[in-house]
Design an enzyme around this catalytic site. Sequence first.
Site, PDB file in Angstrom:
ATOM      1  N   ASP A 213      35.411  40.457  32.843  1.00 50.67           N
ATOM      2  CA  ASP A 213      34.736  39.213  33.216  1.00 50.67           C
ATOM      3  C   ASP A 213      33.338  39.239  32.602  1.00 50.67           C
ATOM      4  OD1 ASP A 213      33.709  36.979  34.403  1.00 50.67           O
ATOM      5  OD2 ASP A 213      33.962  37.643  36.458  1.00 50.67           O
TER       6      ASP A 213
ATOM      7  N   ARG B  81      47.969  42.501  44.641  1.00 47.40           N
ATOM      8  CA  ARG B  81      48.152  43.418  43.506  1.00 47.40           C
ATOM      9  C   ARG B  81      49.621  43.578  43.151  1.00 47.40           C
ATOM     10  NH1 ARG B  81      43.225  45.989  42.512  1.00 47.40           N
ATOM     11  NH2 ARG B  81      42.016  46.608  44.329  1.00 47.40           N
TER      12      ARG B  81
ATOM     13  N   GLU C 192      41.946  48.357  30.976  1.00 48.40           N
ATOM     14  CA  GLU C 192      41.398  47.526  32.057  1.00 48.40           C
ATOM     15  C   GLU C 192      42.373  46.408  32.416  1.00 48.40           C
ATOM     16  OE1 GLU C 192      39.360  46.926  34.291  1.00 48.40           O
ATOM     17  OE2 GLU C 192      37.315  47.592  33.863  1.00 48.40           O
TER      18      GLU C 192
HETATM   19  P1  IMP Z   1      33.190  42.738  35.082  1.00 45.04           P
HETATM   20  O1  IMP Z   1      32.356  43.967  35.248  1.00 45.04           O
HETATM   21  O2  IMP Z   1      32.455  41.506  35.499  1.00 45.04           O
HETATM   22  O3  IMP Z   1      33.778  42.610  33.697  1.00 45.04           O
HETATM   23  O4  IMP Z   1      34.376  42.824  36.128  1.00 45.04           O
HETATM   24  C1  IMP Z   1      35.461  43.653  35.962  1.00 45.04           C
HETATM   25  C2  IMP Z   1      36.186  43.881  37.275  1.00 45.04           C
HETATM   26  O5  IMP Z   1      35.991  42.791  38.185  1.00 45.04           O
HETATM   27  C3  IMP Z   1      37.683  43.940  37.056  1.00 45.04           C
HETATM   28  O6  IMP Z   1      38.103  45.260  36.773  1.00 45.04           O
HETATM   29  C4  IMP Z   1      38.232  43.415  38.362  1.00 45.04           C
HETATM   30  O7  IMP Z   1      38.348  44.451  39.294  1.00 45.04           O
HETATM   31  C5  IMP Z   1      37.182  42.439  38.850  1.00 45.04           C
HETATM   32  N1  IMP Z   1      37.512  41.045  38.521  1.00 45.04           N
HETATM   33  C6  IMP Z   1      36.903  40.233  37.635  1.00 45.04           C
HETATM   34  N2  IMP Z   1      37.470  39.016  37.587  1.00 45.04           N
HETATM   35  C7  IMP Z   1      38.501  39.071  38.472  1.00 45.04           C
HETATM   36  C8  IMP Z   1      39.512  38.102  38.864  1.00 45.04           C
HETATM   37  O8  IMP Z   1      39.598  36.954  38.391  1.00 45.04           O
HETATM   38  N3  IMP Z   1      40.402  38.539  39.791  1.00 45.04           N
HETATM   39  C9  IMP Z   1      40.377  39.788  40.337  1.00 45.04           C
HETATM   40  N4  IMP Z   1      39.453  40.706  39.991  1.00 45.04           N
HETATM   41  C10 IMP Z   1      38.527  40.354  39.074  1.00 45.04           C
END
Ligand code: IMP
Length: 183
Positions: A107, A169, A103
């Site tokens: 977050d 990106r 990954e």
């Molecule tokens: P989660 O499901 O909340 O853990 O989010 C995971 C996904 O959210 C990552 O694979 C990213 O695509 C996106 N994401 C979370 N935080 C960020 C950030 O600070 N910048 C860019 N994308 C983020």
Amino acid sequence: MDTSDVASDLSCVLFTKEQIAARLAEIAAEIDVDYADKNPLLVGVLNGAVMVVADLSRAMKIHCEMDWMAVSSYGSGTQTSGVVRILKDLNTDLHGRHVIIVEDIIDTGLTLSYLMQNLATRDPASLKIMTMLRKPAAVQVELDIAYVGFDIPNQFVVGYGLDYAGHYRNLHDIGVLAPSVYA
Ligand code: IMP
């Protein structure tokens, strides 16, 4: 793209390309030991993990294979939607395979919790997680993350595969997006 090309869009640089490469080399060395003779399958989560898989795999000295999944959990904003959908599934049969999900960032952990449950049903020999970045909220979820590049503060970051509305990106470094960009 260099930081100087988008300097006014970033509040600060968190990690330079040199720091990223050095940390990936350390993790690759750990994986070389942990997966010697196991031919691990690196499962990259599109699109963010493309750079991580490309650089991590090339820093490794053991054989590995790669496959890709696309899921959606974020829209074009900076908040999680809470919805995880598989947009592209794997081509590889996971039965008996040693799988490392790669990954870009964790977050809330929502995306990975879903992926772990989903891939676990496919009978892999082992299933572990590598993430380049981890935000504080991720610590609260029940996820065993085997390899972490860097722990970062709860800020929206871009670069090295991470985007805001599809952009940044291709930035070498990882930086905090200036609030003025998305305000
Ligand atoms: P989660 O499901 O909340 O853990 O989010 C995971 C996904 O959210 C990552 O694979 C990213 O695509 C996106 N994401 C979370 N935080 C960020 C950030 O600070 N910048 C860019 N994308 C983020």
